[in-house]
Every structure is written in structure tokens, then in C-alpha cells.
Design an enzyme around this catalytic site. Structure first.
Site, short mmCIF file in Angstrom:
data_model
loop_
_atom_site.label_atom_id
_atom_site.label_comp_id
_atom_site.label_asym_id
_atom_site.label_seq_id
_atom_site.Cartn_x
_atom_site.Cartn_y
_atom_site.Cartn_z
N PHE A 1 -8.29 8.30 -7.96
CA PHE A 1 -8.24 6.65 -7.93
C PHE A 1 -6.97 6.05 -7.41
CE2 PHE A 1 -8.37 2.41 -9.86
CZ PHE A 1 -9.04 1.72 -8.92
N GLN A 2 -7.01 5.16 -6.44
CA GLN A 2 -5.72 4.42 -6.17
C GLN A 2 -4.59 5.30 -5.71
OE1 GLN A 2 -4.63 1.18 -9.04
NE2 GLN A 2 -5.95 -0.07 -7.44
N LYS B 1 2.38 8.66 -12.92
CA LYS B 1 2.18 8.06 -14.36
C LYS B 1 2.40 8.93 -15.40
CE LYS B 1 -1.17 5.34 -16.84
NZ LYS B 1 -2.66 4.69 -16.71
N GLU C 1 1.66 -7.29 -2.76
CA GLU C 1 2.78 -6.57 -2.93
C GLU C 1 3.75 -6.77 -1.57
OE1 GLU C 1 -0.24 -5.64 -3.45
OE2 GLU C 1 -0.06 -4.53 -5.62
N MET D 1 4.14 -18.45 20.24
CA MET D 1 4.62 -17.62 21.21
C MET D 1 3.71 -16.77 22.14
SD MET D 1 7.58 -16.70 22.29
CE MET D 1 9.12 -17.01 21.21
#
Lengths: 568, 163
Positions: free
Chosen positions: A112-113, A162, A50, A478
């Protein structure tokens, strides 16, 4: 006819004219993906993580004038996206992120999630929304796009539970949007404009300091006219490169930590500084009190009032859209009878000429080992300065900024504010989709590229023939440079042991890999890569591991404390 | 310097946390913060007491204005204003102390709003300093519990914060 929330969401994107959505499916967005499946106006680009979805949407937005769009699921989908969102926020990139959420009834139950998406993203978005009623989806998405691109742009997140994506409502996409608490000022105060014009014309040692605001506001053309009209020296920050043609004689380069001598000493020693869509960042002006130790008058153009006098007190504030204000200022300059002091300008340019003469970007090339600067110079030559160049973060980013001369806006795509490693490759995907015919190069290092290397798979799936130039010095360069200068050569964890064979890795993903060890082969490799029009070519340049980025203004120091390569 | 900032904001879930989050993210002080819905149910009014240099206060005002749900911001301390805070104090009120406590409440124009055999609950409004002074004036060992609202403020006369 009533549509589901998921269908409404996709219809909104269609009506916004969204071409591409970058995303990754999951439980909470299944219905939205179903709605996406049943149409072909909005194309979905399936990334492999993502973070990359958001960076790709970001690259798409930076290289166009459009809003980038990303779609992610709840929980880990969102938390993975946060780095991308924060990157876009720091650089004020217009973006809409749509995230799935657990059903409204489950919110707060550690489902969940489930994560508190609005809470987690709050500090790194321009605004965010949790939609609690299917009837609000269309108006919320309309607001999201409006907020993302108006005023000081930024990412806006819309969290859709949802059950809301399943519920039904009539679809009506609002034509207009008005938010009573949000009215960004576009035109600057006329008195202040006049004051600014007079101050500019009275300057003896002027500098025009331009930043990312010039790019975001599409102000490159009026800015160029303004600078040329005055004949004043111009510098562009890392975010502003391309806002003024870099090959022009009035251009002094980039100021800041790795800026040119003439840009830094010009900024430090000027008597009138016109800041245009730039924010006096710590990487640009260094130590604030050192910067303030020289008296100078500052005029600041910015759309965000909070950027004015945030780090440095300014004398004339011009709050408004950079493009509008620059045009207004140009008109005001014409109406003031006064002309710039020619004698003072001649002296100032003479001084600048001396600084320029020291050629602060000079480096010692080698026939034995590839110098990273040389690779960027060759890329510039071979692409005739016309490529879109994305970068990751570190030494290679600075070399890309220093040695590729951008004459056009929106060609240089990098994470300036947040400094996000892993940005370059996914950003290049967004750029390539927006400009399929253009050459798109990703300048990276072996450290950064591994932070989003899985996107080579996305590039294969969607046939994105990006040219990856990895400046592989076997160090986190760096970090190593700072350890060499400031930590007694103690290279704590900056060495990349056990690197993969990048050529084989590129091949494993279905692309072409080229390893370049000899300086004599650099040009040929880049030419070959760009000749392979339809293939992604991964160039693994084995560069000099000891090379450092110069000039350098050490952290916390002032601009005149600049260290040149020749000083060491 | 101490400043009292008043603001009108959309009465929406999460708006308060945007303000609170801004103060913590940017390292600004909050001495007190009060918020409640106004006569217009779509709008809330918040009073924030903060402190900082002029530069910091200027940034606080600008950053608050930048929040999308903030409708208007006013620094009350820039002009004439009135500030009030409400405090409820529960004190031991037995024996000789019972009469003394009543006397002190009267002097400070407090009201005793709950009485038991052993306690008084005193309601007091005024500036924060007045409330502090009351707590100092009574015997500290008699204080059982205090609760304060934090300051609310309003501009004087024609200084009005309204959409």
C-alpha cells in the site's frame, strides 16, 4: 543514547540549521512526524498538496542562500512532489526532499502506497538515496545537504523506509563529508582566465550575458563590478534577472523569446560574448544554427562542465564557481595592459542606442480596459522595486519579467526551466517565511493560480500576508497567443469557461478579495492591498483578453527574426 | 563514430540504472554495456560501446562524469587500447558438419567447451568484428543459439584507469 531513525532524521535537520520544513504527513512518515512533534527547533509548514510543499521549499531556497527542505510520505506523496522536484532540478535549486517509504521487507511487493521513489525521481534529482540501515541516516542526510548546495546545486532526495525510521542507532552527525567520486571544480584554469581577459579587451562589439548561475553563486556584486569596470552592455536571462541592476544604463534587458530588441540584437550581433552562469537555452538563443551563423567568440563561465559547448560551441571555457571565476577574471583584466577599444565601443553603443530607441517594450495603454503591463508597472512603482515577486507560468510571467525592474538578486522567483504552472503561490509562501517583513507579491493568471489555489488555506493557517495579483484575461493567454499567431485563431481549449468568483473564493479561505475592472482603480487596489500588512489580498484584475506579449521571437526562429508589437 | 567508454563507479545498488537512464533520457546510443565488480569490491567497472558525433561523445563523457557515483571516465578509443568480447555459440554438429565445425572453431581459435551427440558449444573471444566474422563463416542454418557479452576494453601499456 540511541535514537530512533525518525529522531535522528529530525536531529540532522536541526544540526543543519533548518528553519522550516514544508510537508504533508502520511503512513510511512508517521514516526518522523512524531519526532517533529516532540521538538520546536524545526518548524513544519503543513501545505495542502505535496507539489506545493516542494515549491514552497524551492521559493524559500531561491530567496535565501539556504537549502529548502520538504517532507512527504510514500506513494502519492512522492508522485505529487515530483513536479516540484523537477522544477527545482531544471533551475538548479538546492533542496533536500525527505520521503517516507514502505518498510524494507515490503519493498517490491506492491505494498500500500508503495512506489519506486528512487526510480521515479532519478531523472529529476541531482542525486537520491534509499536508506537501508538506520546507522546510515545521519551520514546520508549530511551528504544530501552537501550535494544539494555544492557544485551545480540541485534537489537531492532521501527515501527512508518506515522500519528504518523506527529502528535505533547512536546519533552522530558527521562534521565533514567527502565523496571520492564528487569534486566540483571551483577555480577556473589560470591560462584560460588570461585568454578570456585578453579576448574581452580586444572586443569591438561585446555583450555580457548573465544567467541563473550568477544568482545561485551569489555573484551579483562581483559581476556588477566586472560589467561596470568594462563598461560593456549586459543582458540577463529570465533566471538571471536581478543579478545585474536592471535600472543601470549598461543593462539592455532580457534576451530571448520575449526579450528586448536591444538584448536580442546585441546577443546576435556581438563579436565577443561573455556567458556567465547561463546555458544558451532554446528560449534564450532561439534557433542554434541561426545563432551560429554570425561569427563571434564566446567565453563561458559555468560550474557544470556539461553546460559548456552543449548547444553552442564556445572558444574559452571557464569551469568553476561563477563568483570565484568572475573575481579571478576581474583581477586578470586589471593585469592586462590593454584597454577596451574606445572608438569601437562608441560605435557599438550608438548601434545599441538605435535599437533601444525603438522602445521594444512600449504598449498602448487604455482607459477602457486594464492592460496587464500597466498592472505590473504600477506594482513596481508602489513597491519601489523592492518587493519579492514570484510568478506562475505564461503571459503574466513574461510581463512580470519585462516590466518589474529587479535591481537585487533573489527577488524574482519563477519557474524558468520547467515552466511549472502552480509554482507562484506556494513559492511565495516560502519567500514570505524567509522574509517576513518584506513585501511579497505573486503575479499570476486565472489559469495558473487554479493549479495550486488550495494553498490559500496554508496561507491562512500560517498567516502569510502575500499579495496575489491575478491578471485575469479569461484565457490561457500564452496558449491563446500561439494559437492566434500559429494556429489560425483556433482557440482549442484555451478559453477558461466557468471561472470561479475569485473574490468570494479568497473570502471563503478567510482572505481579502478585490476585483478590479477599471484601469483607474488599479493603483488604488494595489495600494490598499499593500496597506493591509497582515492580510493576504487576492486582486482579481480583469485584463484585456486580446493582449499579447511582445517582442516575440517565434519558436525555432533566430534572434533577429524578432517581432515587435508595432510590426502587427 | 564508434567509441568505447570505460568507467569506474561506486559498487552501489542503482548505479547501473543511473548510467542506463542517462543514455535513454538523453537519447544516446548504447551498442553494448558490460559491468562487473573490480578487485576493489567497492568499485565496479563498466564498458559502454556507443556511437555519435564528436559533440555527442563529449556530452556523454561529461554527463557520465556528472553522475555522483561515477568515479572516473575514460574514452578508450581516444588512445591505444585492446577490446575483447566473449561469445558462446551452440551449433548443430552432426555428420559431415561435425568435422567442418571443429575445423572452423580451430581456425578462429575458438574452443569447444561442450559436446553432445548432436551439438557443439564453441567459446570464442576477440573483437566484435572477429565474432561477427565467425558467425558469417559457418553455415547459418547450423546455429542454434548465440550469447555475447558485449565488449570489454582496456588501455594499452601505461594507460590505466584506476583510482
Amino acid at each position: 543514547m540511541e535514537l530512533t531513525g525518525a529522531e535522528i532524521t529530525i536531529r540532522c535537520l536541526q544540526d543543519e540549521g533548518v528553519e522550516y520544513v514544508f510537508g504533508y504527513p502520511g503512513g510511512a512518515v508517521l514516526f518522523i512526524y512524531d519526532a517533529l512533534f516532540n521538538q520546536d527547533k524545526v518548524k513544519h509548514i503543513l501545505v495542502r498538496h505535496e507539489q506545493a510543499a516542494v515549491h514552497a521549499a524551492d521559493g524559500y531556497a531561491r530567496s535565501t542562500e539556504k537549502v529548502g527542505v520538504a517532507l512527504v510520505t510514500s506513494g502519492p506523496g512522492v508522485t505529487n512532489a515530483v513536479t516540484g522536484i523537477a522544477t527545482a532540478y531544471m533551475d538548479s535549486i538546492p533542496m533536500v526532499v525527505i520521503s517516507g517509504q514502505v518498510p524494507t521487507g515490503a519493498i517490491g511487493e506492491d505494498a500500500f502506497q508503495e512506489v519506486d521513489t528512487v526510480g521515479i525521481t532519478r531523472p529529476c534529482v541531482k542525486h537520491n538515496f534509499l536508506v537501508k540501515d538506520v546507522k546510515d541516516i545521519a551520514s546520508t542526510i549530511k551528504k544530501a545537504f552537501y550535494l544539494a548546495k555544492s557544485g551545480r546545486p540541485g534537489p537531492v532526495l532521501v527515501d527512508i523506509p518506515k522500519d528504518i525510521s523506527i529502528a535505533k542507532a547512536e546519533y552522530d552527525y558527521p562534521k565533514n563529508v567527502s565523496i571520492r567520486s564528487y569534486n566540483p571544480q571551483v577555480k577556473a584554469d589560470a591560462t584560460a582566465i588570461k585568454q578570456a581577459a585578453e579576448l574581452l579587451l580586444s572586443a569591438k562589439r561585446p555583450v555580457i550575458y548573465t544567467g541563473g548561475g550568477v544568482i545561485l553563486s551569489d555573484a551579483a556584486k562581483p559581476l556588477t563590478e566586472l560589467v561596470r569596470g568594462l563598461g560593456y552592455p549586459c543582458v540577463s536571462t529570465l533566471m538571471g534577472l536581478g543579478g545585474y541592476p536592471e535600472t543601470d544604463k549598461l543593462f539592455l534587458g532580457m534576451p530571448g523569446m520575449h526579450g528586448t530588441l536591444e538584448a536580442n540584437l546585441g546577443m546576435q550581433n556581438c563579436d565577443v560574448l561573455l556567458a556567465v552562469g547561463a546555458r544558451f537555452d532554446d528560449r534564450v538563443i532561439g534557433n542554434v544554427s541561426h545563432f551560429n551563423s554570425v561569427p563571434r567568440k564566446i567565453i563561458h563561465i559555468d560550474i557544470d562542465p556539461a553546460s559548456i559547448s552543449k548547444r553552442v560551441q564556445v572558444d574559452v571555457a571557464l569551469v568553476g564557481d561563477v563568483k570565484e571565476v568572475v573575481k579571478e577574471l576581474q583581477a586578470a583584466l586589471k593585469s592586462v595592459k590593454q584597454k577596451p577599444d574606445a572608438a569601437a565601443q562608441a560605435d557599438w553603443w550608438k548601434q545599441i542606442g538605435e535599437w533601444r530607441g525603438r522602445n521594444s517594450l512600449a504598449y498602448k495603454n487604455s482607459t477602457e480596459v486594464i492592460k496587464p503591463q500597466y498592472v505590473v508597472e504600477k506594482l513596481y512603482e508602489i513597491t519601489k522595486g523592492e518587493a519579492f515577486v514570484t510568478s506562475d507560468v505564461g503571459q503574466h510571467q513574461m510581463w512580470a519579467a519585462q516590466y518589474y525592474k529587479f535591481d537585487e538578486p533573489r527577488r524574482w522567483i519563477n519557474s524558468g526551466g520547467l515552466g511549472t504552472m502552480g509554482f507562484g503561490l506556494p513559492a511565495a509562501m516560502g519567500v514570505k517565511l524567509a522574509h517576513p517583513k518584506a513585501d511579497v507579491a505573486c503575479i499570476t493568471g486565472e489559469g495558473s493560480i487554479q493549479m495550486c489555489i488550495q494553498e490559500l488555506s496554508t496561507c491562512k493557517q500560517f498567516r502569510l500576508p502575500i499579495k496575489v495579483l491575478s491578471l485575469n484575461n479569461r484565457y490561457l493567454g500564452m496558449v491563446r497567443q500561439w494559437q492566434e499567431f500559429f494556429h489560425g485563431n483556433r482557440y482549442a481549449e484555451s478559453y477558461m469557461d466557468a471561472l470561479p468568483d475569485f473574490v468570494k473564493l479568497a473570502e471563503a479561505y478567510g482572505h481579502v478579495g478585490i476585483r478590479v475592472v477599471n484601469p483607474a482603480d488599479v493603483e488604488g487596489a494595489i495600494k490598499e492591498a499593500f496597506a493591509r500588512k497582515n492580510e493576504l489580498v487576492f486582486m482579481d484584475f480583469q485584463t484585456d483578453p486580446t493582449e499579447n506579449v511582445f517582442p516575440m521571437v517565434p519558436g525555432g526562429k533566430g534572434l533577429s527574426d524578432i517581432i515587435m508589437a508595432e510590426d502587427l | 563514430m564508434r567509441h568505447i567508454i570505460s568507467l569506474l563507479m561506486e559498487n552501489e545498488a542503482g548505479a547501473l540504472s543511473r548510467v542506463a537512464g542517462l543514455f535513454s533520457a538523453r537519447g544516446y546510443n548504447i551498442e553494448s554495456l558490460t559491468v562487473a565488480t573490480t578487485e576493489d569490491p567497492t568499485m565496479s567497472r563498466m564498458t559502454i560501446v556507443t556511437s555519435g558525433s564528436d559533440d555527442v561523445i563529449e556530452q556523454i563523457n561529461k554527463q557520465l562524469n556528472k553522475l555522483i557515483e561515477v568515479v572516473q571516465v575514460m574514452d578508450l578509443t581516444e588512445g591505444e587500447h585492446i577490446e575483447r568480447e566473449l561469445m558462446l555459440v551452440k551449433v548443430k554438429a552432426e555428420g559431415a558438419a561435425r568435422e567442418e565445425m571443429k575445423r572452423m572453431a580451430d581456425i578462429f581459435r575458438g574452443r569447444i567447451i561442450d559436446v553432445t551427440d548432436a551439438t557443439y558449444t564453441i567459446e570464442l573471444t576477440g573483437s566484435g568484428t572477429k565474432l561477427d566474422n565467425f558467425l558469417q563463416a559457418i553455415d547459418r542454418s547450423l546455429i542454434l543459439e548465440t550469447v555475447r557479452t558485449g565488449a570489454s576494453g582496456i588501455g594499452r601499456g601505461k594507460r590505466i584507469l584506476k583510482l
